[in-house]
Motif scaffolding. Structure first.
Motif, mmCIF file in Angstrom:
data_model
loop_
_atom_site.group_PDB
_atom_site.id
_atom_site.type_symbol
_atom_site.label_atom_id
_atom_site.label_comp_id
_atom_site.label_asym_id
_atom_site.label_seq_id
_atom_site.Cartn_x
_atom_site.Cartn_y
_atom_site.Cartn_z
ATOM 1 N N LEU A 1 0.844 -1.182 0.000
ATOM 2 C CA LEU A 1 0.000 0.000 0.000
ATOM 3 C C LEU A 1 0.887 1.242 0.000
ATOM 4 O O LEU A 1 1.794 1.376 0.829
ATOM 5 C CB LEU A 1 -0.919 -0.009 1.224
ATOM 6 C CG LEU A 1 -1.945 1.089 1.318
ATOM 7 C CD1 LEU A 1 -2.936 1.002 0.157
ATOM 8 C CD2 LEU A 1 -2.683 1.005 2.650
ATOM 9 N N ARG A 2 0.631 2.113 -0.929
ATOM 10 C CA ARG A 2 1.471 3.299 -1.134
ATOM 11 C C ARG A 2 1.611 4.135 0.128
ATOM 12 O O ARG A 2 2.703 4.579 0.476
ATOM 13 C CB ARG A 2 0.869 4.134 -2.261
ATOM 14 C CG ARG A 2 1.658 5.352 -2.655
ATOM 15 C CD ARG A 2 0.957 6.046 -3.796
ATOM 16 N NE ARG A 2 1.744 7.120 -4.350
ATOM 17 C CZ ARG A 2 1.413 7.792 -5.428
ATOM 18 N NH1 ARG A 2 0.303 7.492 -6.074
ATOM 19 N NH2 ARG A 2 2.166 8.764 -5.875
ATOM 20 N N SER A 3 0.519 4.341 0.838
ATOM 21 C CA SER A 3 0.545 5.199 2.027
ATOM 22 C C SER A 3 1.270 4.556 3.207
ATOM 23 O O SER A 3 1.636 5.255 4.152
ATOM 24 C CB SER A 3 -0.875 5.580 2.432
ATOM 25 O OG SER A 3 -1.626 4.424 2.732
ATOM 26 N N SER A 4 1.518 3.231 3.174
ATOM 27 C CA SER A 4 2.213 2.542 4.260
ATOM 28 C C SER A 4 3.668 2.243 3.930
ATOM 29 O O SER A 4 4.368 1.622 4.716
ATOM 30 C CB SER A 4 1.501 1.225 4.584
ATOM 31 O OG SER A 4 0.187 1.459 5.008
ATOM 32 N N LEU A 5 4.113 2.656 2.772
ATOM 33 C CA LEU A 5 5.463 2.357 2.300
ATOM 34 C C LEU A 5 6.367 3.561 2.543
ATOM 35 O O LEU A 5 6.016 4.681 2.190
ATOM 36 C CB LEU A 5 5.396 2.039 0.801
ATOM 37 C CG LEU A 5 6.547 1.319 0.139
ATOM 38 C CD1 LEU A 5 6.840 -0.016 0.822
ATOM 39 C CD2 LEU A 5 6.211 1.075 -1.318
ATOM 40 N N ILE B 1 21.094 -0.916 -7.626
ATOM 41 C CA ILE B 1 21.383 -0.548 -6.244
ATOM 42 C C ILE B 1 20.344 -1.233 -5.369
ATOM 43 O O ILE B 1 19.281 -1.646 -5.849
ATOM 44 C CB ILE B 1 21.348 0.980 -6.033
ATOM 45 C CG1 ILE B 1 19.960 1.539 -6.367
ATOM 46 C CG2 ILE B 1 22.445 1.664 -6.823
ATOM 47 C CD1 ILE B 1 19.764 2.993 -5.956
ATOM 48 N N VAL B 2 20.631 -1.364 -4.089
ATOM 49 C CA VAL B 2 19.705 -1.994 -3.148
ATOM 50 C C VAL B 2 19.056 -0.885 -2.326
ATOM 51 O O VAL B 2 19.744 -0.120 -1.655
ATOM 52 C CB VAL B 2 20.431 -3.006 -2.239
ATOM 53 C CG1 VAL B 2 19.473 -3.592 -1.212
ATOM 54 C CG2 VAL B 2 21.059 -4.113 -3.076
ATOM 55 N N VAL B 3 17.737 -0.814 -2.405
ATOM 56 C CA VAL B 3 16.966 0.214 -1.708
ATOM 57 C C VAL B 3 16.267 -0.426 -0.521
ATOM 58 O O VAL B 3 15.628 -1.474 -0.651
ATOM 59 C CB VAL B 3 15.930 0.862 -2.653
ATOM 60 C CG1 VAL B 3 15.107 1.900 -1.917
ATOM 61 C CG2 VAL B 3 16.623 1.473 -3.852
ATOM 62 N N ASN B 4 16.394 0.202 0.629
ATOM 63 C CA ASN B 4 15.764 -0.284 1.847
ATOM 64 C C ASN B 4 14.415 0.414 1.997
ATOM 65 O O ASN B 4 14.351 1.632 2.127
ATOM 66 C CB ASN B 4 16.667 0.003 3.048
ATOM 67 C CG ASN B 4 16.144 -0.614 4.325
ATOM 68 O OD1 ASN B 4 15.160 -1.331 4.325
ATOM 69 N ND2 ASN B 4 16.823 -0.332 5.419
ATOM 70 N N LEU B 5 13.335 -0.369 1.938
ATOM 71 C CA LEU B 5 11.991 0.153 2.150
ATOM 72 C C LEU B 5 11.458 -0.394 3.465
ATOM 73 O O LEU B 5 11.860 -1.465 3.910
ATOM 74 C CB LEU B 5 11.059 -0.275 1.016
ATOM 75 C CG LEU B 5 11.433 0.143 -0.397
ATOM 76 C CD1 LEU B 5 10.488 -0.488 -1.403
ATOM 77 C CD2 LEU B 5 11.418 1.649 -0.530
ATOM 78 N N GLU B 6 10.534 0.329 4.065
ATOM 79 C CA GLU B 6 9.856 -0.170 5.253
ATOM 80 C C GLU B 6 8.372 -0.210 4.949
ATOM 81 O O GLU B 6 7.795 0.766 4.463
ATOM 82 C CB GLU B 6 10.118 0.729 6.457
ATOM 83 C CG GLU B 6 9.538 0.135 7.727
ATOM 84 C CD GLU B 6 9.896 0.948 8.959
ATOM 85 O OE1 GLU B 6 8.975 1.166 9.769
ATOM 86 O OE2 GLU B 6 11.053 1.361 9.079
ATOM 87 N N TYR B 7 7.769 -1.363 5.219
ATOM 88 C CA TYR B 7 6.344 -1.531 4.971
ATOM 89 C C TYR B 7 5.690 -2.151 6.197
ATOM 90 O O TYR B 7 5.972 -3.292 6.550
ATOM 91 C CB TYR B 7 6.107 -2.421 3.749
ATOM 92 C CG TYR B 7 4.649 -2.585 3.420
ATOM 93 C CD1 TYR B 7 3.905 -1.509 2.951
ATOM 94 C CD2 TYR B 7 3.999 -3.789 3.616
ATOM 95 C CE1 TYR B 7 2.565 -1.637 2.667
ATOM 96 C CE2 TYR B 7 2.659 -3.929 3.322
ATOM 97 C CZ TYR B 7 1.945 -2.855 2.857
ATOM 98 O OH TYR B 7 0.603 -2.974 2.577
ATOM 99 N N GLU B 8 4.882 -1.369 6.875
ATOM 100 C CA GLU B 8 4.161 -1.799 8.069
ATOM 101 C C GLU B 8 5.097 -2.442 9.085
ATOM 102 O O GLU B 8 4.832 -3.512 9.621
ATOM 103 C CB GLU B 8 3.025 -2.757 7.681
ATOM 104 C CG GLU B 8 1.968 -2.099 6.818
ATOM 105 C CD GLU B 8 0.855 -3.037 6.398
ATOM 106 O OE1 GLU B 8 1.005 -4.276 6.518
ATOM 107 O OE2 GLU B 8 -0.171 -2.528 5.941
#
Length: 142
Positions: free
Chosen positions: A78-82, A103-110
């Motif tokens: 979900l876009r708003s939780s990313l 490249i390696v991108v660190n995302l946080e999701y919930e």
């Protein structure tokens, strides 16, 4: 008589194999031509890297397997939780499992960490897409 059955069975199996390869190619071609798609490998720790394609929708970032006939994404964010975090160069071990030049991108999701490998150009597009997210409440972004 029985050798003709074996031949028919092998010919049928070969036709199914050729059809599957053609369907994989058509699916891959359609995903690449669609707007808002990009090559991306994903890693949901503690799992390993999987190659695939991400696509933007209005409300989600979807990841689809590269080798699959399923039109459904196994991962939807979900876009708003990313939230986008830092990026880094891949380690030697990661380089063999992701696309070249990524490249390696660190995302946080919930509250979970999600690693996505993509080109730097795609990273800038992803960060812009997240920052330009829709309004959730009155007077607030995201």
């Amino acid at each position: 008589m029985s050798s003709s059955y074996v031949f028919i069975a092998l010919a049928g199996l070969l036709c199914l194999l050729v059809l599957a390869v053609i369907l994989f190619g058509v699916r891959r071609s359609q995903l690449r031509r669609a707007l808002g798609t990009f090559d991306a490998s994903i890693c949901l720790p503690p799992g390993g890297w999987q190659m695939g394609v991400c696509r933007y929708t209005d409300t989600h970032l979807e990841w689809l397997r590269l080798i699959s006939l399923s039109p459904r994404p196994p991962h939807r964010f979900l876009r708003s939780s990313l939230e986008i975090g830092s990026w880094r160069q891949p380690t030697e071990a990661e380089r063999a499992r992701i696309q070249p030049g990524a490249i390696v991108v660190n995302l946080e999701y919930e509250g979970r960490e999600v690693l996505v490998a993509m080109s730097y150009e795609v990273y800038t597009g992803l960060s812009s897409w997240l920052e330009a997210g829709p309004v959730i409440g009155i007077g607030t972004w995201r």
